[in-house]
Design a protein around this motif. Structure first.
Motif, PDB file in Angstrom:
ATOM      1  N   LYS A  66     -15.149  12.470 -10.260  1.00 53.00           N
ATOM      2  CA  LYS A  66     -14.592  11.272  -9.652  1.00 53.00           C
ATOM      3  C   LYS A  66     -13.088  11.219  -9.902  1.00 53.00           C
ATOM      4  O   LYS A  66     -12.631  11.381 -11.027  1.00 53.00           O
ATOM      5  N   ILE A  67     -12.352  10.994  -8.841  1.00 49.71           N
ATOM      6  CA  ILE A  67     -10.894  10.955  -8.914  1.00 49.71           C
ATOM      7  C   ILE A  67     -10.452   9.500  -8.951  1.00 49.71           C
ATOM      8  O   ILE A  67     -10.947   8.676  -8.184  1.00 49.71           O
ATOM      9  N   ASN A  68      -9.514   9.184  -9.835  1.00 48.42           N
ATOM     10  CA  ASN A  68      -8.969   7.830  -9.904  1.00 48.42           C
ATOM     11  C   ASN A  68      -7.468   7.910  -9.649  1.00 48.42           C
ATOM     12  O   ASN A  68      -6.721   8.430 -10.468  1.00 48.42           O
ATOM     13  N   VAL A  69      -7.051   7.411  -8.490  1.00 52.83           N
ATOM     14  CA  VAL A  69      -5.642   7.447  -8.094  1.00 52.83           C
ATOM     15  C   VAL A  69      -5.203   6.019  -7.782  1.00 52.83           C
ATOM     16  O   VAL A  69      -5.695   5.420  -6.834  1.00 52.83           O
ATOM     17  N   PRO A  70      -4.288   5.436  -8.560  1.00 54.18           N
ATOM     18  CA  PRO A  70      -3.898   4.039  -8.315  1.00 54.18           C
ATOM     19  C   PRO A  70      -3.048   3.832  -7.061  1.00 54.18           C
ATOM     20  O   PRO A  70      -3.120   2.788  -6.421  1.00 54.18           O
ATOM     21  N   SER A  71      -2.229   4.822  -6.702  1.00 60.53           N
ATOM     22  CA  SER A  71      -1.412   4.695  -5.494  1.00 60.53           C
ATOM     23  C   SER A  71      -1.297   6.060  -4.834  1.00 60.53           C
ATOM     24  O   SER A  71      -1.496   7.087  -5.471  1.00 60.53           O
ATOM     25  N   GLY A  72      -0.969   6.046  -3.545  1.00 63.43           N
ATOM     26  CA  GLY A  72      -0.888   7.314  -2.834  1.00 63.43           C
ATOM     27  C   GLY A  72      -0.146   7.188  -1.524  1.00 63.43           C
ATOM     28  O   GLY A  72       0.506   6.178  -1.243  1.00 63.43           O
ATOM     29  N   LEU A  73      -0.265   8.228  -0.717  1.00 60.99           N
ATOM     30  CA  LEU A  73       0.419   8.304   0.567  1.00 60.99           C
ATOM     31  C   LEU A  73      -0.614   8.465   1.678  1.00 60.99           C
ATOM     32  O   LEU A  73      -1.608   9.160   1.508  1.00 60.99           O
ATOM     33  N   ILE A  74      -0.350   7.834   2.804  1.00 65.27           N
ATOM     34  CA  ILE A  74      -1.192   7.987   3.988  1.00 65.27           C
ATOM     35  C   ILE A  74      -0.321   8.587   5.084  1.00 65.27           C
ATOM     36  O   ILE A  74       0.710   8.020   5.443  1.00 65.27           O
ATOM     37  N   HIS A  75      -0.735   9.725   5.598  1.00 64.10           N
ATOM     38  CA  HIS A  75      -0.016  10.381   6.690  1.00 64.10           C
ATOM     39  C   HIS A  75      -0.830  10.214   7.963  1.00 64.10           C
ATOM     40  O   HIS A  75      -2.000  10.585   8.008  1.00 64.10           O
ATOM     41  N   VAL A  76      -0.200   9.656   8.997  1.00 65.62           N
ATOM     42  CA  VAL A  76      -0.870   9.425  10.276  1.00 65.62           C
ATOM     43  C   VAL A  76      -0.142  10.231  11.341  1.00 65.62           C
ATOM     44  O   VAL A  76       1.054  10.045  11.556  1.00 65.62           O
TER      45      VAL A  76
END
Length: 121
Positions: free
Chosen positions: A6-16
């Protein structure tokens, strides 16, 4: 088979990426490693229906749900292309309860572009 970690990532990027024929939504961690992705085609739309804003929203909902399970609460969005699914994608993430901290438009714009065709005689 081994269990998936299980990966826990509090913030990230969304590429559309919105092309005239399809919309691809991918989620990455801050260093750029892809966590999950979906497109209008992988969600089940074919042909003309892949172009619609609704199909882009469904793909974004799928990614938003997966990202929410990973614990991601805030994202930066990078939009690229001239397709019709950009607005719907932003709304889908906002409705999923994910905070959008930044929206960047990185559609390539030609500076003078290609040489036009010769005029007819």
């Amino acid at each position: 088979m081994a269990k998936k970690k299980k990966i826990n990532v509090p913030s990230g990027l969304i590429h559309v990426s919105c092309s005239p024929n399809n919309t691809i939504v991918s989620a990455t961690d801050p260093s750029g490693n892809v966590l999950c992705w979906a497109s209008s085609g992988t969600v089940g739309f074919k042909g003309f229906r892949k172009k619609t804003p609704y199909s882009a929203g469904v793909a974004a909902d799928k990614v938003a749900k997966t990202v929410k399970e990973m614990g991601m609460g805030s994202v930066k969005m990078y939009l690229k292309g001239t397709g019709r699914g950009k607005d719907t994608t932003i709304r889908s993430f906002a409705n999923a309860g994910i905070t959008i901290t930044e929206i960047n438009e990185k559609t390539p714009i030609p500076h003078n572009g290609c040489k036009p065709p010769k005029r007819p005689r």
